[in-house]
Design a protein around this motif. Structure first.
Motif, PDB file in Angstrom:
ATOM      1  N   SER A 182       0.857  -1.199   0.000  1.00 12.79           N
ATOM      2  CA  SER A 182       0.000   0.000   0.000  1.00 12.79           C
ATOM      3  C   SER A 182       0.886   1.240   0.000  1.00 12.79           C
ATOM      4  N   PHE A 183       0.320   2.326  -0.501  1.00 11.89           N
ATOM      5  CA  PHE A 183       1.061   3.602  -0.482  1.00 11.89           C
ATOM      6  C   PHE A 183       0.064   4.748  -0.410  1.00 11.89           C
ATOM      7  N   SER A 184       0.542   5.872   0.070  1.00 12.51           N
ATOM      8  CA  SER A 184      -0.280   7.084   0.174  1.00 12.51           C
ATOM      9  C   SER A 184       0.547   8.285  -0.298  1.00 12.51           C
ATOM     10  N   SER A 185      -0.151   9.353  -0.721  1.00  9.76           N
ATOM     11  CA  SER A 185       0.551  10.540  -1.223  1.00  9.76           C
ATOM     12  C   SER A 185      -0.210  11.800  -0.805  1.00  9.76           C
ATOM     13  N   SER A 218      -4.828  14.457  -1.698  1.00 11.04           N
ATOM     14  CA  SER A 218      -4.149  13.242  -1.247  1.00 11.04           C
ATOM     15  C   SER A 218      -4.710  12.054  -2.019  1.00 11.04           C
ATOM     16  N   GLY A 219      -3.976  10.981  -2.007  1.00  6.53           N
ATOM     17  CA  GLY A 219      -4.434   9.780  -2.690  1.00  6.53           C
ATOM     18  C   GLY A 219      -3.739   8.549  -2.116  1.00  6.53           C
ATOM     19  N   SER A 220      -4.279   7.394  -2.387  1.00  3.51           N
ATOM     20  CA  SER A 220      -3.684   6.142  -1.896  1.00  3.51           C
ATOM     21  C   SER A 220      -4.167   4.988  -2.767  1.00  3.51           C
ATOM     22  N   ASN A 221      -3.482   3.891  -2.624  1.00  2.00           N
ATOM     23  CA  ASN A 221      -3.880   2.685  -3.344  1.00  2.00           C
ATOM     24  C   ASN A 221      -3.161   1.482  -2.719  1.00  2.00           C
ATOM     25  N   SER A 222      -3.556   0.271  -3.127  1.00  2.00           N
ATOM     26  CA  SER A 222      -2.948  -0.945  -2.569  1.00  2.00           C
ATOM     27  C   SER A 222      -3.091  -2.077  -3.569  1.00  2.00           C
ATOM     28  N   ALA A 223      -2.328  -3.147  -3.330  1.00  2.00           N
ATOM     29  CA  ALA A 223      -2.372  -4.294  -4.229  1.00  2.00           C
ATOM     30  C   ALA A 223      -1.827  -5.521  -3.516  1.00  2.00           C
ATOM     31  N   GLY A 247       6.327  16.726   8.787  1.00  3.90           N
ATOM     32  CA  GLY A 247       6.512  15.870   9.949  1.00  3.90           C
ATOM     33  C   GLY A 247       5.318  14.965  10.253  1.00  3.90           C
ATOM     34  N   ASN A 248       4.188  15.181   9.630  1.00  4.05           N
ATOM     35  CA  ASN A 248       3.018  14.339   9.864  1.00  4.05           C
ATOM     36  C   ASN A 248       3.062  13.017   9.086  1.00  4.05           C
ATOM     37  N   ARG A 249       4.006  12.834   8.213  1.00  4.01           N
ATOM     38  CA  ARG A 249       4.187  11.592   7.451  1.00  4.01           C
ATOM     39  C   ARG A 249       2.932  11.234   6.646  1.00  4.01           C
ATOM     40  N   TYR A 250       2.582  12.134   5.700  1.00  5.23           N
ATOM     41  CA  TYR A 250       1.416  11.878   4.862  1.00  5.23           C
ATOM     42  C   TYR A 250       1.710  10.838   3.774  1.00  5.23           C
TER      43      TYR A 250
END
Length: 261
Positions: A182-185, A218-223, A247-250
């Motif tokens: 998974s990842f987020s942006s 923001s966006g995210s996805n997974s596989a 510093g919030n680690r988005y």
């Protein structure tokens, strides 16, 4: 006269044959037998008659207890037939037991094979525990760039097994198995569009995209991927796109091994 009366009484009590014998004897010895002798003779006759009747009763009882030979002797054909039926039932039972034993042996072999497989999978999983999570390293924005840019998540939150590289940003599969990623942006508002993709080796898998001229996006996805040992996975930023963090680690990248195969 008295003697004749006694003889008649004996005839009545002892039967005709006794009567004749006693009468003849009386005729030959009439005048010689006394009353006492006649009385003794009558008692002897009665005793003999009683003995004969008891002997006859005993003989009849013995004959009643005996059974005819044909009725008492077992029928040999019936016995042989019953023995044959019993032997057939025993053979049938033996065949059923053999079949049951064969099935049990087959089941035991299958269970043993399954246990061996599970033991091997458990050992492989324990020897190759894999999990990682990392975030963007600095505050600020990366991009826009003119190339497909590999992102490097340098702030490592966890790296069980050590298969993620914070230097290159690549995860390398240690064993063949099923993996989850998974990842987020995140992108600050007014800074254009953002987007990128998750790659397995050089193949695009899933992506994210966002656009706003006034708000942050923001966006995210997974596989879930089936990887071979040595396959490499990373996240890449599209050209002319941006990604931001603080510093919030988005913006993060994570993955772990679900099951070795």
């Amino acid at each position: 006269m008295r003697s004749i009366s006694v003889v008649i009484l004996m005839c009545v009590a002892g039967g005709l044959s006794t009567c004749q014998a006693s009468f003849e004897n009386n005729q030959t010895q009439e005048g010689k037998l006394t009353d006492e002798e006649l009385e003794n003779h009558m008692m002897e006759v009665e005793d003999k008659q009683t003995f004969d009747q008891g002997l006859q009763t005993l003989t009849v009882g013995e004959s009643n207890t005996k059974c005819p030979e044909e009725a008492c002797e077992p029928n040999i054909y019936t016995i042989l037939k019953e023995l044959g039926a019993l032997e057939e039932r025993q053979k049938s039972t033996a065949r059923a037991l053999e079949e049951t034993n064969r099935r049990l042996e087959t089941s035991e072999k299958k269970v043993a094979a399954l246990n061996s497989t599970l033991t091997g999978m458990r050992r492989t999983y324990e020897e190759h525990q894999v999990a990682f999570s990392a975030a963007m390293p600095q505050e600020g924005t990366i991009g826009p760039v003119n190339v497909l840019y590999p992102l490097v998540y340098k702030h490592v939150l966890s790296n069980v097994g050590g298969h993620y590289s914070p230097v290159t940003g690549y995860f390398t599969a240690p064993v063949r198995g099923i993996y989850y990623f998974s990842f987020s942006s995140f992108s600050w508002g007014g800074e254009g569009t953002t987007g990128g993709s998750l790659y397995r080796n050089e193949n695009k898998v899933v992506s994210w995209y966002g656009y706003s001229t006034s708000h942050s996006v923001s966006g995210s996805n997974s596989a879930i991927l089936l990887l071979q040992a040595g396959d490499m996975v990373n996240v890449r930023l599209w050209d002319t796109r941006k990604i931001s963090d603080n510093g919030n680690r988005y913006s993060t990248f994570s993955g772990f091994l679900l099951s070795p195969i």
